[in-house]
Design a protein around this motif. Structure first.
Motif, PDB file in Angstrom:
ATOM      1  N   SER A 201       0.703  -1.118  -0.118  1.00 21.59           N
ATOM      2  CA  SER A 201       0.060   0.475   0.157  1.00 21.59           C
ATOM      3  C   SER A 201       1.076   1.098   0.189  1.00 21.59           C
ATOM      4  N   GLY A 204      -0.724   7.821  -1.976  1.00 19.43           N
ATOM      5  CA  GLY A 204      -1.674   8.516  -3.362  1.00 19.43           C
ATOM      6  C   GLY A 204      -1.798   9.981  -3.643  1.00 19.43           C
ATOM      7  N   GLU A 205      -2.578  10.638  -4.610  1.00 25.48           N
ATOM      8  CA  GLU A 205      -2.455  11.816  -4.263  1.00 25.48           C
ATOM      9  C   GLU A 205      -3.156  12.697  -3.194  1.00 25.48           C
ATOM     10  N   TYR A 209      -1.266  12.572   3.876  1.00 27.32           N
ATOM     11  CA  TYR A 209       0.363  11.677   3.347  1.00 27.32           C
ATOM     12  C   TYR A 209       1.656  13.180   4.180  1.00 27.32           C
ATOM     13  N   ALA A 238      -1.777   2.127  -4.955  1.00 32.01           N
ATOM     14  CA  ALA A 238      -1.537   3.724  -4.421  1.00 32.01           C
ATOM     15  C   ALA A 238      -2.785   4.483  -3.947  1.00 32.01           C
ATOM     16  N   GLY A 239      -2.767   5.346  -3.042  1.00 32.32           N
ATOM     17  CA  GLY A 239      -3.762   5.237  -1.737  1.00 32.32           C
ATOM     18  C   GLY A 239      -3.871   4.781  -1.015  1.00 32.32           C
ATOM     19  N   GLU A 240      -3.667   3.722  -0.177  1.00 29.27           N
ATOM     20  CA  GLU A 240      -3.861   2.541   0.884  1.00 29.27           C
ATOM     21  C   GLU A 240      -2.849   2.660   1.838  1.00 29.27           C
TER      22      GLU A 240
END
Ligand SMILES: [Zn+2]
Length: 430
Positions: A201, A204-205, A209, A238-240
Motif C-alpha cells: 500500500s 496516493g494524491e 500523507y 496507490a492511496g492505501e
C-alpha cells in the motif's frame, strides 16, 4: 443447552449455506450483540464470544512471547500534544473523537497505539545490544466512524488491536518485517484463514500523507525487498498507505467477496524522527532507530468477524466456545456424563452436558453440530469408563477409555491444530 445467552439454540440455526453474515450468525450463536443505549459501533461480547476472544488473545500473546516480544499496557487516553507530535492531529483528525477538556488540558481517545509505544521506548536509554526491541500490546483504540457505516464487528468505534512495534537498526528492519509476515502465516494456518492477497500500500494524491519523498521511497524499497525475499505474490496499490508511511497489507475477503485488511507490516522512519528515538551504537554515538509496526490479526473485532464468516460458526477446536459436548444416551448414564464434563474442565477443556431431557440423541447431536467433539455415553461405555466420540465432520470413532480421549483431544487443542483428529487414526468404518 443450559446457556441463556444463545437465544437461538444451534438446532434452530438454519441449514448451512455457503454465505455467512457474521452479524446474523454472531447473534444467533450468542457471541456478541449491541444496544442502542450503549451506541452504534459499540458491540458487547456475550459469554461465548468472550471465550472466543479471550482464547484468541491468549494464543496471539503466546505466539508473540515465543517470538521474543515483550508485552506492555498503555492507557487509551493521551494529551492532544502527543498526537500533534505523532502527526495524527494534522493528518488523521477526521477519524478521531473530539478532545475532552479536563482541567485546562485536552485529552484524546487514542486513534492508535504507536505514540504510546514510542514514548515507552524513549523512557529508557537503549544500547544497540538491546535491539531489536519488540514491544507488543493488545490494546484499545478509538475511531470516530460515522453511524451510517456501522454494523456488526467490522466497523466499530472501540477497537481492540493486536499491535506491536519493533525498534531496530536499519540493517535489522527487513528481517524483522519478514519474521512478522512469517508469524502471520503461522497464525492463519492455526485459524484456518486464507489471505485473499498481499498488497503493498503506497501513498496516493492529496495532502493526507506526510511530505517526505525520500522517506517514502526508502520505506517502499525496503517493503518491496521484504515481499520479494519472502517469495510472496503481491499487488502495489496507490492511496492505501498510512499517513506516515507505506505498508504491507494482508487482505482477506468476506462472505460477499469484499476485501478488507486484517494484518499489516510497516517500516517507519517518520515516527522515530518525530519522537527523536535513538539508540547508542558500538561507536558510542546516537543513531536513529527504525520502527517496524506490525499486527498479526488486526483488531479482535475484525478477526472474529472474519472467523465467524470463514467457518460458519464451526471454529477450530482450540478456539470453539464449547469444545466437547457429552451426550448420555439415557438418564441412567447421567452421573457418568456429568463426571466426564467435570474431568474435561479439570483438563482445561470447555465441555457441556446435553442430557436426554433435551430430546432424542439424534436431535441433541444435530443441536451440537458446530461443537467439534461429541462424546456419546451408553450403558456399555458408562460401565467401562469409555467414550464413543463423534467428530463434527461426521466421523465416528470406536469407544475408547475416557482418559485416552481427553488426553488426545487435549493434545490437539494445546497444539492449536486445525484437524479434528490425528489422521493416522481415524476409524471411519467402525
Ligand atoms: Zn504502530
Amino acid at each position: 443447552m443450559p446457556r441463556g445467552f444463545a437465544v437461538w439454540s444451534l438446532a434452530h440455526h438454519r441449514e448451512e449455506t455457503t454465505v455467512h453474515d457474521h452479524r446474523k450468525l454472531g447473534r444467533e450463536l450468542g457471541l456478541f450483540d449491541s444496544d442502542p443505549l450503549i451506541g452504534a459501533g459499540l458491540p458487547y461480547w456475550l459469554p461465548d464470544g468472550a471465550v472466543l476472544r479471550h482464547t484468541l488473545e491468549e494464543y496471539i500473546r503466546g505466539v508473540e512471547r515465543q517470538a521474543g516480544y515483550r508485552h506492555v499496557y498503555s492507557p487509551v487516553l493521551g494529551k492532544r500534544e502527543l498526537y500533534e507530535i505523532s502527526g495524527h492531529w494534522s493528518h488523521y483528525s477526521e477519524d478521531m473523537f473530539p478532545p475532552m477538556d479536563l482541567g485546562g488540558e485536552q485529552v484524546v481517545l487514542r486513534p492508535s497505539l504507536c505514540p504510546h509505544h514510542a514514548l515507552i521506548y524513549r523512557s529508557r536509554a537503549h544500547s544497540y545490544r538491546e535491539l531489536p526491541l519488540r514491544i507488543a500490546e493488545l490494546g484499545g483504540m478509538y475511531r470516530a466512524e460515522l453511524s451510517g457505516v456501522l454494523g456488526g464487528l467490522t466497523r466499530v468505534r472501540a477497537i481492540q488491536l493486536n499491535d506491536a512495534h519493533i525498534f531496530c537498526t536499519l540493517d535489522q528492519a527487513v528481517d524483522e518485517a519478514r519474521a512478522a509476515l512469517e508469524l502471520i502465516r503461522l497464525a492463519y494456518r492455526a485459524l484456518g484463514i486464507r489471505p485473499a492477497r498481499y498488497r503493498l500500500s503506497l501513498p496516493g494524491e492529496g495532502g493526507k500523507y506526510v511530505a517526505a519523498p525520500e522517506m517514502w521511497q526508502r520505506a517502499g524499497a525496503l517493503l518491496t525487498e521484504v515481499l520479494d525475499r519472502s517469495g510472496l505474490a503481491y499487488e502495489s496499490v496507490a492511496g492505501e498507505a498510512a499517513f506516515y508511511g507505506p505498508k504491507i497489507d494482508v487482505q482477506v475477503a468476506d462472505s460477499a467477496g469484499r476485501e478488507s485488511t486484517l494484518s499489516t507490516v510497516q517500516i517507519d522512519f517518520h515516527q522515530p524522527e518525530r519522537f527523536d528515538l535513538h539508540y547508542i551504537g558500538p561507536d558510542s554515538a546516537r543513531h536513529r532507530v527504525v520502527m517496524v509496526h506490525r499486527s498479526i490479526l488486526g483488531s479482535m473485532e475484525r478477526a472474529v468477524a472474519h472467523l465467524i464468516e470463514q467457518h460458519g460458526g464451526a471454529f477450530p477446536a482450540w478456539l470453539a466456545p464449547t469444545q466437547l459436548v457429552v451426550l448420555p444416551i439415557s438418564e441412567a448414564e447421567l452421573p457418568q456424563a456429568a463426571e466426564l464434563v467435570r474431568r474435561c474442565g479439570a483438563a482445561g477443556l470447555r465441555a457441556e452436558l446435553s442430557g436426554p431431557e433435551l430430546g432424542s440423541l439424534g436431535a441433541r447431536v444435530r443441536a451440537a453440530r458446530l461443537v467439534p467433539y461429541q462424546a456419546v455415553i451408553g450403558a456399555r461405555e458408562a460401565a467401562a469408563d469409555q467414550v464413543a466420540l463423534r467428530l463434527r465432520d461426521g466421523r465416528r470413532l470406536p469407544a475408547r477409555p475416557a482418559a485416552e480421549v481427553l488426553a488426545r483431544v487435549g493434545a490437539l487443542v494445546d497444539a492449536h491444530r486445525a484437524e479434528l483428529w490425528d489422521t493416522d487414526d481415524t476409524d471411519d468404518a467402525a
